[in-house]
Design a protein around this motif. Structure first.
Motif, PDB file in Angstrom:
ATOM      1  N   TRP A 286     -15.042 -10.517  12.251  1.00  0.00           N
ATOM      2  CA  TRP A 286     -14.211  -9.347  11.975  1.00  0.00           C
ATOM      3  C   TRP A 286     -14.820  -8.637  10.770  1.00  0.00           C
ATOM      4  O   TRP A 286     -14.781  -9.136   9.657  1.00  0.00           O
ATOM      5  CB  TRP A 286     -12.764  -9.751  11.706  1.00  0.00           C
ATOM      6  N   ALA A 287     -15.399  -7.469  11.005  1.00  0.00           N
ATOM      7  CA  ALA A 287     -16.072  -6.704   9.958  1.00  0.00           C
ATOM      8  C   ALA A 287     -15.196  -5.538   9.512  1.00  0.00           C
ATOM      9  O   ALA A 287     -14.583  -4.858  10.335  1.00  0.00           O
ATOM     10  CB  ALA A 287     -17.413  -6.183  10.468  1.00  0.00           C
ATOM     11  N   TYR A 288     -15.145  -5.312   8.215  1.00  0.00           N
ATOM     12  CA  TYR A 288     -14.354  -4.231   7.653  1.00  0.00           C
ATOM     13  C   TYR A 288     -15.117  -3.643   6.473  1.00  0.00           C
ATOM     14  O   TYR A 288     -16.150  -4.179   6.046  1.00  0.00           O
ATOM     15  CB  TYR A 288     -12.969  -4.730   7.218  1.00  0.00           C
ATOM     16  N   ASP A 289     -14.660  -2.561   5.942  1.00  0.00           N
ATOM     17  CA  ASP A 289     -15.359  -1.895   4.844  1.00  0.00           C
ATOM     18  C   ASP A 289     -14.330  -1.304   3.895  1.00  0.00           C
ATOM     19  O   ASP A 289     -13.951  -0.152   4.003  1.00  0.00           O
ATOM     20  CB  ASP A 289     -16.292  -0.803   5.383  1.00  0.00           C
ATOM     21  N   TYR A 290     -13.862  -2.140   2.984  1.00  0.00           N
ATOM     22  CA  TYR A 290     -12.843  -1.677   2.045  1.00  0.00           C
ATOM     23  C   TYR A 290     -12.919  -2.559   0.810  1.00  0.00           C
ATOM     24  O   TYR A 290     -13.232  -3.741   0.892  1.00  0.00           O
ATOM     25  CB  TYR A 290     -11.442  -1.772   2.660  1.00  0.00           C
ATOM     26  N   GLY A 291     -12.626  -1.987  -0.346  1.00  0.00           N
ATOM     27  CA  GLY A 291     -12.599  -2.761  -1.578  1.00  0.00           C
ATOM     28  C   GLY A 291     -13.913  -2.694  -2.333  1.00  0.00           C
ATOM     29  O   GLY A 291     -14.836  -1.957  -1.978  1.00  0.00           O
ATOM     30  N   GLY A 292     -14.004  -3.486  -3.396  1.00  0.00           N
ATOM     31  CA  GLY A 292     -15.178  -3.474  -4.262  1.00  0.00           C
ATOM     32  C   GLY A 292     -16.431  -3.968  -3.562  1.00  0.00           C
ATOM     33  O   GLY A 292     -16.373  -4.720  -2.594  1.00  0.00           O
ATOM     34  N   LYS A 293     -17.574  -3.526  -4.071  1.00  0.00           N
ATOM     35  CA  LYS A 293     -18.862  -3.905  -3.474  1.00  0.00           C
ATOM     36  C   LYS A 293     -19.811  -4.355  -4.575  1.00  0.00           C
ATOM     37  O   LYS A 293     -20.018  -3.669  -5.566  1.00  0.00           O
ATOM     38  CB  LYS A 293     -19.464  -2.729  -2.701  1.00  0.00           C
ATOM     39  N   SER A 294     -20.393  -5.524  -4.371  1.00  0.00           N
ATOM     40  CA  SER A 294     -21.336  -6.075  -5.331  1.00  0.00           C
ATOM     41  C   SER A 294     -22.657  -5.313  -5.294  1.00  0.00           C
ATOM     42  O   SER A 294     -23.088  -4.837  -4.245  1.00  0.00           O
ATOM     43  CB  SER A 294     -21.596  -7.554  -5.004  1.00  0.00           C
ATOM     44  N   ARG A 295     -23.300  -5.225  -6.459  1.00  0.00           N
ATOM     45  CA  ARG A 295     -24.645  -4.657  -6.547  1.00  0.00           C
ATOM     46  C   ARG A 295     -25.695  -5.739  -6.770  1.00  0.00           C
ATOM     47  O   ARG A 295     -26.878  -5.444  -6.960  1.00  0.00           O
ATOM     48  CB  ARG A 295     -24.714  -3.624  -7.668  1.00  0.00           C
ATOM     49  N   ARG A 296     -25.264  -7.011  -6.734  1.00  0.00           N
ATOM     50  CA  ARG A 296     -26.187  -8.119  -6.962  1.00  0.00           C
ATOM     51  C   ARG A 296     -26.467  -8.909  -5.691  1.00  0.00           C
ATOM     52  O   ARG A 296     -27.240  -9.862  -5.703  1.00  0.00           O
ATOM     53  CB  ARG A 296     -25.620  -9.039  -8.031  1.00  0.00           C
TER      54      ARG A 296
ATOM     55  N   HIS B 206     -12.802  -3.400  12.419  1.00  0.00           N
ATOM     56  CA  HIS B 206     -11.383  -3.032  12.309  1.00  0.00           C
ATOM     57  C   HIS B 206     -11.031  -2.986  10.831  1.00  0.00           C
ATOM     58  O   HIS B 206     -11.341  -3.901  10.075  1.00  0.00           O
ATOM     59  CB  HIS B 206     -10.507  -4.055  13.028  1.00  0.00           C
ATOM     60  N   THR B 207     -10.353  -1.927  10.405  1.00  0.00           N
ATOM     61  CA  THR B 207      -9.965  -1.804   9.017  1.00  0.00           C
ATOM     62  C   THR B 207      -8.958  -2.877   8.618  1.00  0.00           C
ATOM     63  O   THR B 207      -8.264  -3.441   9.480  1.00  0.00           O
ATOM     64  CB  THR B 207      -9.365  -0.408   8.746  1.00  0.00           C
ATOM     65  N   ILE B 208      -8.886  -3.180   7.329  1.00  0.00           N
ATOM     66  CA  ILE B 208      -7.837  -4.047   6.840  1.00  0.00           C
ATOM     67  C   ILE B 208      -6.512  -3.279   6.851  1.00  0.00           C
ATOM     68  O   ILE B 208      -6.477  -2.094   7.183  1.00  0.00           O
ATOM     69  CB  ILE B 208      -8.147  -4.552   5.411  1.00  0.00           C
ATOM     70  N   VAL B 209      -5.427  -3.956   6.503  1.00  0.00           N
ATOM     71  CA  VAL B 209      -4.136  -3.265   6.425  1.00  0.00           C
ATOM     72  C   VAL B 209      -4.186  -2.289   5.253  1.00  0.00           C
ATOM     73  O   VAL B 209      -4.445  -2.670   4.112  1.00  0.00           O
ATOM     74  CB  VAL B 209      -2.984  -4.263   6.235  1.00  0.00           C
ATOM     75  N   SER B 210      -3.947  -1.037   5.537  1.00  0.00           N
ATOM     76  CA  SER B 210      -4.003  -0.015   4.501  1.00  0.00           C
ATOM     77  C   SER B 210      -2.910  -0.238   3.456  1.00  0.00           C
ATOM     78  O   SER B 210      -1.753  -0.501   3.819  1.00  0.00           O
ATOM     79  CB  SER B 210      -3.838   1.380   5.113  1.00  0.00           C
ATOM     80  N   PRO B 211      -3.251  -0.135   2.168  1.00  0.00           N
ATOM     81  CA  PRO B 211      -2.228  -0.300   1.126  1.00  0.00           C
ATOM     82  C   PRO B 211      -1.104   0.730   1.219  1.00  0.00           C
ATOM     83  O   PRO B 211      -0.015   0.509   0.693  1.00  0.00           O
ATOM     84  CB  PRO B 211      -3.016  -0.122  -0.180  1.00  0.00           C
ATOM     85  N   THR B 212      -1.364   1.853   1.880  1.00  0.00           N
ATOM     86  CA  THR B 212      -0.339   2.892   2.021  1.00  0.00           C
ATOM     87  C   THR B 212       0.095   3.090   3.468  1.00  0.00           C
ATOM     88  O   THR B 212       0.843   4.013   3.765  1.00  0.00           O
ATOM     89  CB  THR B 212      -0.873   4.229   1.468  1.00  0.00           C
ATOM     90  N   GLY B 213      -0.367   2.207   4.386  1.00  0.00           N
ATOM     91  CA  GLY B 213      -0.047   2.368   5.802  1.00  0.00           C
ATOM     92  C   GLY B 213       1.328   1.831   6.157  1.00  0.00           C
ATOM     93  O   GLY B 213       1.956   1.081   5.405  1.00  0.00           O
ATOM     94  N   LYS B 214       1.796   2.183   7.345  1.00  0.00           N
ATOM     95  CA  LYS B 214       3.140   1.779   7.767  1.00  0.00           C
ATOM     96  C   LYS B 214       3.230   0.292   8.076  1.00  0.00           C
ATOM     97  O   LYS B 214       4.324  -0.287   8.076  1.00  0.00           O
ATOM     98  CB  LYS B 214       3.567   2.600   8.987  1.00  0.00           C
ATOM     99  N   GLU B 215       2.079  -0.360   8.342  1.00  0.00           N
ATOM    100  CA  GLU B 215       2.096  -1.797   8.593  1.00  0.00           C
ATOM    101  C   GLU B 215       2.354  -2.609   7.336  1.00  0.00           C
ATOM    102  O   GLU B 215       2.793  -3.753   7.403  1.00  0.00           O
ATOM    103  CB  GLU B 215       0.758  -2.260   9.183  1.00  0.00           C
ATOM    104  N   LYS B 216       2.038  -2.060   6.187  1.00  0.00           N
ATOM    105  CA  LYS B 216       2.023  -2.826   4.942  1.00  0.00           C
ATOM    106  C   LYS B 216       3.383  -3.417   4.616  1.00  0.00           C
ATOM    107  O   LYS B 216       4.391  -2.711   4.588  1.00  0.00           O
ATOM    108  CB  LYS B 216       1.571  -1.923   3.787  1.00  0.00           C
ATOM    109  N   THR B 217       3.426  -4.723   4.399  1.00  0.00           N
ATOM    110  CA  THR B 217       4.655  -5.412   4.033  1.00  0.00           C
ATOM    111  C   THR B 217       4.686  -5.783   2.557  1.00  0.00           C
ATOM    112  O   THR B 217       5.737  -6.168   2.050  1.00  0.00           O
ATOM    113  CB  THR B 217       4.810  -6.706   4.841  1.00  0.00           C
ATOM    114  N   GLY B 218       3.534  -5.723   1.899  1.00  0.00           N
ATOM    115  CA  GLY B 218       3.441  -6.175   0.521  1.00  0.00           C
ATOM    116  C   GLY B 218       2.944  -7.592   0.392  1.00  0.00           C
ATOM    117  O   GLY B 218       2.680  -8.071  -0.709  1.00  0.00           O
ATOM    118  N   TYR B 219       2.800  -8.297   1.530  1.00  0.00           N
ATOM    119  CA  TYR B 219       2.295  -9.664   1.482  1.00  0.00           C
ATOM    120  C   TYR B 219       0.786  -9.622   1.232  1.00  0.00           C
ATOM    121  O   TYR B 219       0.062  -8.886   1.905  1.00  0.00           O
ATOM    122  CB  TYR B 219       2.603 -10.390   2.794  1.00  0.00           C
ATOM    123  N   PRO B 220       0.257 -10.396   0.273  1.00  0.00           N
ATOM    124  CA  PRO B 220      -1.113 -10.177  -0.193  1.00  0.00           C
ATOM    125  C   PRO B 220      -2.210 -10.448   0.829  1.00  0.00           C
ATOM    126  O   PRO B 220      -3.269  -9.830   0.765  1.00  0.00           O
ATOM    127  CB  PRO B 220      -1.238 -11.130  -1.388  1.00  0.00           C
TER     128      PRO B 220
END
Length: 291
Positions: free
Chosen positions: A135-145, A199-213
């Motif tokens: 499952w590949a996604y593209d969100y969040g911080g990215k390392s430069r090392r 597939h994207t992760i659960v969007s922090p502002t999307g309607k799916e978001k429950t707040g569970y980490p």
């Protein structure tokens, strides 16, 4: 705890090993496990190897014998001193609970997936390995090392390699990456997914978001439930978290049992299923009371 295949959807608040041990053999067409990923920063590990041997002291499933060669120390700066002592009995229960045509999906990340493959080969048998899904996604911080780690691994094993259920026709199709290389009809229909899922992760502002980490997106579970269960089949999730498995299973006409020992998780699940109007029974492993 009493439960029967003709009962209601069920959410169990308690230890998942205790809950699993109280469930009957072979009743779940699909078991999805999304355990903690053991992401401690500092890890030391001796090699872990499982070797089949006719004279092995351990009898695996289906009567196969193997010897387990483990390092004498696994130390983690994490929740678990020995991650595999925690996970292995739960995988063994998953095998017992699977129906003869059932499928296990074990969701991990790159830290543990390769060790889990060795363990599952011993428990299920190498011939029961069906897929390694990325499952590949593209969100969040990215390392430069180093190359940024933006994928999870889902290992797929079946109870019986000659008789498992799999329905690719029911799976939602996805767009072709190069639609100009296929006919307009094929492009409009879309293609069957491969073992790499973008597939994207659960969007922090999307309607799916429950707040569970550690909430997983419904699209990932939808694909799993569509392919490896039928309407009316039972689905089990021993690390239920935000309840995505149950929400998706109910929307597709499946029945479910969810387990989590976190009161916060059960509260999220209760609210989520109530909002979706999914009839569900809530109980502790040793309780027969409806809530």
């Amino acid at each position: 705890m009493t439960w029967a295949p003709d009962g209601a959807n069920l959410v169990i608040h308690g230890d998942n090993l205790a809950a699993a041990s109280a469930l009957p053999d072979g009743v779940f067409t699909l078991v999805y496990l999304d355990p903690p990923f053991n992401t401690g920063r500092s890890q030391t590990r001796q090699s872990t190897t499982s070797v089949r041997s006719a004279s092995g002291s351990v009898v695996g499933f289906k009567g196969q014998r193997y010897e387990r060669i483990r390092g004498d120390l696994m130390a983690y700066d994490d929740e678990f001193e020995d991650y595999w002592s925690f996970l292995e009995p739960r995988l063994a229960e998953a095998w017992r609970l699977l129906a003869d045509d059932g499928t296990l999906y074990l969701h991990l990340d790159y830290r543990e997936a390769h060790y889990a493959k060795v363990l599952l080969d011993a428990l299920f048998g190498r011939d029961c390995f069906l897929n390694e899904i990325i499952w590949a996604y593209d969100y969040g911080g990215k390392s430069r090392r180093r190359w940024p780690t933006k994928h999870d691994t889902i290992l797929v094993y079946v109870k019986d390699p000659g008789g498992y259920f799999f329905d690719s026709d029911s799976v939602d199709r996805e767009p072709y990456m190069a639609p100009g290389l296929v006919t307009p009809e094929k492009a409009a229909r879309g293609k069957l997914p491969t073992d790499v899922w973008w597939h994207t992760i659960v969007s922090p502002t999307g309607k799916e978001k429950t707040g569970y980490p550690t909430q997983k997106p419904e699209g990932i579970l939808r694909r799993i439930v569509q392919a490896s269960s039928r309407e009316g089949d039972w689905v089990l999730d021993l690390f239920a978290g935000s309840g995505t498995t149950g929400a998706v299973a109910a929307s597709l006409g499946r029945r479910f049992v969810l387990v989590d020992e976190s009161a916060d998780a059960v509260a999220v699940i209760r609210e989520r299923l109530a909002a979706a109007r999914v009839p569900t029974e809530f109980r502790a492993p040793d309780s027969r009371d409806r809530a």
